[in-house]
Design a protein around this motif. Structure first.
Motif, PDB file in Angstrom:
ATOM      1  N   ALA A  34       0.842  -1.205   0.000  1.00 25.86           N
ATOM      2  CA  ALA A  34       0.000   0.000   0.000  1.00 25.86           C
ATOM      3  C   ALA A  34       0.873   1.249   0.000  1.00 25.86           C
ATOM      4  O   ALA A  34       0.567   2.238  -0.680  1.00 25.86           O
ATOM      5  CB  ALA A  34      -0.925  -0.012   1.214  1.00 25.86           C
ATOM      6  N   GLY A  35       1.976   1.202   0.747  1.00 24.77           N
ATOM      7  CA  GLY A  35       2.895   2.333   0.762  1.00 24.77           C
ATOM      8  C   GLY A  35       3.559   2.560  -0.579  1.00 24.77           C
ATOM      9  O   GLY A  35       3.726   3.701  -1.027  1.00 24.77           O
ATOM     10  N   ILE A  36       3.921   1.463  -1.234  1.00 23.85           N
ATOM     11  CA  ILE A  36       4.543   1.570  -2.556  1.00 23.85           C
ATOM     12  C   ILE A  36       3.547   2.146  -3.560  1.00 23.85           C
ATOM     13  O   ILE A  36       3.894   3.023  -4.364  1.00 23.85           O
ATOM     14  CB  ILE A  36       5.057   0.195  -3.018  1.00 23.85           C
ATOM     15  CG1 ILE A  36       6.223  -0.252  -2.129  1.00 23.85           C
ATOM     16  CG2 ILE A  36       5.492   0.243  -4.487  1.00 23.85           C
ATOM     17  CD1 ILE A  36       6.708  -1.666  -2.407  1.00 23.85           C
ATOM     18  N   TYR A  37       2.307   1.653  -3.529  1.00 26.08           N
ATOM     19  CA  TYR A  37       1.278   2.195  -4.425  1.00 26.08           C
ATOM     20  C   TYR A  37       1.081   3.686  -4.186  1.00 26.08           C
ATOM     21  O   TYR A  37       0.907   4.467  -5.133  1.00 26.08           O
ATOM     22  CB  TYR A  37      -0.050   1.467  -4.210  1.00 26.08           C
ATOM     23  CG  TYR A  37      -0.030  -0.005  -4.555  1.00 26.08           C
ATOM     24  CD1 TYR A  37       0.769  -0.499  -5.570  1.00 26.08           C
ATOM     25  CD2 TYR A  37      -0.827  -0.913  -3.839  1.00 26.08           C
ATOM     26  CE1 TYR A  37       0.782  -1.852  -5.877  1.00 26.08           C
ATOM     27  CE2 TYR A  37      -0.812  -2.261  -4.140  1.00 26.08           C
ATOM     28  CZ  TYR A  37      -0.011  -2.738  -5.149  1.00 26.08           C
ATOM     29  OH  TYR A  37       0.006  -4.072  -5.442  1.00 26.08           O
ATOM     30  N   ALA A  38       1.084   4.090  -2.894  1.00 26.18           N
ATOM     31  CA  ALA A  38       0.888   5.499  -2.557  1.00 26.18           C
ATOM     32  C   ALA A  38       2.020   6.362  -3.099  1.00 26.18           C
ATOM     33  O   ALA A  38       1.789   7.460  -3.625  1.00 26.18           O
ATOM     34  CB  ALA A  38       0.771   5.657  -1.038  1.00 26.18           C
ATOM     35  N   LEU A  39       3.250   5.862  -2.990  1.00 22.16           N
ATOM     36  CA  LEU A  39       4.393   6.616  -3.506  1.00 22.16           C
ATOM     37  C   LEU A  39       4.335   6.745  -5.028  1.00 22.16           C
ATOM     38  O   LEU A  39       4.631   7.812  -5.586  1.00 22.16           O
ATOM     39  CB  LEU A  39       5.698   5.937  -3.084  1.00 22.16           C
ATOM     40  CG  LEU A  39       6.043   5.988  -1.590  1.00 22.16           C
ATOM     41  CD1 LEU A  39       7.353   5.251  -1.325  1.00 22.16           C
ATOM     42  CD2 LEU A  39       6.127   7.426  -1.099  1.00 22.16           C
ATOM     43  N   LEU A  40       3.961   5.657  -5.702  1.00 25.33           N
ATOM     44  CA  LEU A  40       3.831   5.711  -7.159  1.00 25.33           C
ATOM     45  C   LEU A  40       2.715   6.672  -7.577  1.00 25.33           C
ATOM     46  O   LEU A  40       2.872   7.463  -8.517  1.00 25.33           O
ATOM     47  CB  LEU A  40       3.549   4.306  -7.709  1.00 25.33           C
ATOM     48  CG  LEU A  40       4.690   3.291  -7.601  1.00 25.33           C
ATOM     49  CD1 LEU A  40       4.224   1.908  -8.052  1.00 25.33           C
ATOM     50  CD2 LEU A  40       5.895   3.739  -8.419  1.00 25.33           C
ATOM     51  N   GLY A  41       1.594   6.601  -6.857  1.00 25.56           N
ATOM     52  CA  GLY A  41       0.483   7.504  -7.152  1.00 25.56           C
ATOM     53  C   GLY A  41       0.845   8.948  -6.891  1.00 25.56           C
ATOM     54  O   GLY A  41       0.470   9.849  -7.662  1.00 25.56           O
ATOM     55  N   ALA A  42       1.590   9.200  -5.822  1.00 23.96           N
ATOM     56  CA  ALA A  42       2.014  10.557  -5.497  1.00 23.96           C
ATOM     57  C   ALA A  42       2.978  11.104  -6.555  1.00 23.96           C
ATOM     58  O   ALA A  42       2.909  12.279  -6.928  1.00 23.96           O
ATOM     59  CB  ALA A  42       2.674  10.578  -4.122  1.00 23.96           C
ATOM     60  N   ALA A  43       3.871  10.236  -7.034  1.00 26.65           N
ATOM     61  CA  ALA A  43       4.812  10.659  -8.075  1.00 26.65           C
ATOM     62  C   ALA A  43       4.068  11.050  -9.349  1.00 26.65           C
ATOM     63  O   ALA A  43       4.400  12.059  -9.998  1.00 26.65           O
ATOM     64  CB  ALA A  43       5.802   9.529  -8.364  1.00 26.65           C
ATOM     65  N   TYR A  44       3.037  10.263  -9.694  1.00 29.70           N
ATOM     66  CA  TYR A  44       2.250  10.579 -10.894  1.00 29.70           C
ATOM     67  C   TYR A  44       1.477  11.881 -10.699  1.00 29.70           C
ATOM     68  O   TYR A  44       1.429  12.724 -11.608  1.00 29.70           O
ATOM     69  CB  TYR A  44       1.287   9.427 -11.191  1.00 29.70           C
ATOM     70  CG  TYR A  44       0.376   9.680 -12.371  1.00 29.70           C
ATOM     71  CD1 TYR A  44       0.904   9.805 -13.655  1.00 29.70           C
ATOM     72  CD2 TYR A  44      -1.003   9.800 -12.198  1.00 29.70           C
ATOM     73  CE1 TYR A  44       0.072  10.045 -14.746  1.00 29.70           C
ATOM     74  CE2 TYR A  44      -1.836  10.044 -13.281  1.00 29.70           C
ATOM     75  CZ  TYR A  44      -1.290  10.169 -14.552  1.00 29.70           C
ATOM     76  OH  TYR A  44      -2.111  10.411 -15.632  1.00 29.70           O
ATOM     77  N   ALA A  45       0.885  12.068  -9.519  1.00 31.18           N
ATOM     78  CA  ALA A  45       0.131  13.296  -9.241  1.00 31.18           C
ATOM     79  C   ALA A  45       1.057  14.513  -9.296  1.00 31.18           C
ATOM     80  O   ALA A  45       0.688  15.568  -9.825  1.00 31.18           O
ATOM     81  CB  ALA A  45      -0.547  13.195  -7.875  1.00 31.18           C
ATOM     82  N   TYR A  46       2.248  14.383  -8.738  1.00 32.23           N
ATOM     83  CA  TYR A  46       3.223  15.488  -8.761  1.00 32.23           C
ATOM     84  C   TYR A  46       3.607  15.833 -10.197  1.00 32.23           C
ATOM     85  O   TYR A  46       3.731  17.005 -10.554  1.00 32.23           O
ATOM     86  CB  TYR A  46       4.454  15.088  -7.949  1.00 32.23           C
ATOM     87  CG  TYR A  46       5.463  16.201  -7.796  1.00 32.23           C
ATOM     88  CD1 TYR A  46       5.303  17.172  -6.811  1.00 32.23           C
ATOM     89  CD2 TYR A  46       6.574  16.278  -8.631  1.00 32.23           C
ATOM     90  CE1 TYR A  46       6.224  18.196  -6.662  1.00 32.23           C
ATOM     91  CE2 TYR A  46       7.499  17.294  -8.498  1.00 32.23           C
ATOM     92  CZ  TYR A  46       7.316  18.252  -7.505  1.00 32.23           C
ATOM     93  OH  TYR A  46       8.226  19.273  -7.371  1.00 32.23           O
ATOM     94  N   TRP A  47       3.788  14.791 -11.008  1.00 30.08           N
ATOM     95  CA  TRP A  47       4.126  15.021 -12.416  1.00 30.08           C
ATOM     96  C   TRP A  47       2.994  15.733 -13.137  1.00 30.08           C
ATOM     97  O   TRP A  47       3.232  16.648 -13.932  1.00 30.08           O
ATOM     98  CB  TRP A  47       4.424  13.683 -13.084  1.00 30.08           C
ATOM     99  CG  TRP A  47       4.757  13.811 -14.549  1.00 30.08           C
ATOM    100  CD1 TRP A  47       5.965  14.129 -15.104  1.00 30.08           C
ATOM    101  CD2 TRP A  47       3.837  13.650 -15.640  1.00 30.08           C
ATOM    102  NE1 TRP A  47       5.864  14.166 -16.474  1.00 30.08           N
ATOM    103  CE2 TRP A  47       4.568  13.882 -16.835  1.00 30.08           C
ATOM    104  CE3 TRP A  47       2.487  13.327 -15.726  1.00 30.08           C
ATOM    105  CZ2 TRP A  47       3.976  13.797 -18.082  1.00 30.08           C
ATOM    106  CZ3 TRP A  47       1.902  13.243 -16.975  1.00 30.08           C
ATOM    107  CH2 TRP A  47       2.641  13.481 -18.142  1.00 30.08           C
ATOM    108  N   LEU A  48       1.750  15.319 -12.840  1.00 23.43           N
ATOM    109  CA  LEU A  48       0.598  15.959 -13.476  1.00 23.43           C
ATOM    110  C   LEU A  48       0.522  17.444 -13.147  1.00 23.43           C
ATOM    111  O   LEU A  48       0.339  18.287 -14.028  1.00 23.43           O
ATOM    112  CB  LEU A  48      -0.697  15.279 -13.021  1.00 23.43           C
ATOM    113  CG  LEU A  48      -1.076  13.950 -13.676  1.00 23.43           C
ATOM    114  CD1 LEU A  48      -2.316  13.379 -12.994  1.00 23.43           C
ATOM    115  CD2 LEU A  48      -1.327  14.133 -15.168  1.00 23.43           C
TER     116      LEU A  48
END
Length: 202
Positions: A34-48
């Motif tokens: 869940a933490g890994i998914y959150a980090l990946l999702g956060a990276a994508y949101a930051y890029w957006l």
């Protein structure tokens, strides 16, 4: 029968009562994932957001909708992974995945979580984005504490940490995103790893 035998019997009875009233098959690895998914999702949101032409996120904007989809996918993958890994652990322990204790756990976890989610959607509908990260952390922490009565008690500590991070994020709204990353990403990985070696490896 010697006194130490009585104490041993009482201890065994207590352990059986705890197992029957608490859902103890939660997988620590599911927290890590869940933490890994959150980090990946956060990276994508930051890029957006970094590549957005808008200065602010707006409710009907494409970027905002993609971020909502991103959050949904993070939650969905986390839930699916938790179900798969917890089911596998329950089978290994010879326990049921769906019984009275797991129902109580789910209900007590969802009450604060759903209430918080609805409240967050309401304020987002009013285009108030500043406290979203803080509110997500606080309500998630409350959900963990509420559910800890029916699961591994250590979950309560993670809940307290999430609430503290949420309150700090509320004081520093400009850093809400980074506190979200710390709470849902880093803390899940750290806590999940600790739970894995403490409980899953036994």
């Amino acid at each position: 029968m010697e006194p130490k035998d009585y104490l041993k019997d009482i201890s065994e009875i207590k352990n059986l009562m705890n197992k029957s009233s608490r859902f103890i098959s939660l997988s620590g690895l599911s927290g890590v994932m869940a933490g890994i998914y959150a980090l990946l999702g956060a990276a994508y949101a930051y890029w957006l957001v970094s590549n957005s032409t808008h200065e602010y996120l707006i409710l009907d904007g494409t970027v905002f909708k993609l971020i909502l989809l991103d959050l949904f996918l993070v939650a969905l993958f986390s839930i699916i992974t938790a179900v798969i890994l917890t089911t596998r652990k329950a089978k290994q322990n010879g326990s049921k995945i769906w019984d009275t204790s797991s129902k109580r756990l789910l209900i007590n976890f969802l009450i604060p979580l759903v209430s918080g989610g609805l409240y967050i959607l309401i304020i987002l509908g009013n285009q108030k984005y500043g406290q979203t990260g803080a509110l997500m952390l606080i309500f998630y922490g409350l959900a963990l504490i509420n559910a800890s009565k029916y699961s591994i008690g250590d979950i309560r500590y993670l809940g307290v940490i999430e609430i503290i991070l949420g309150l700090i994020a509320a004081l520093l709204p400009g850093y809400g995103f980074w506190f979200w990353v710390l709470g849902f990403g880093v803390m899940h990985i750290v806590y999940g790893t600790w739970m894995h070696f403490k409980h899953d490896k036994k």
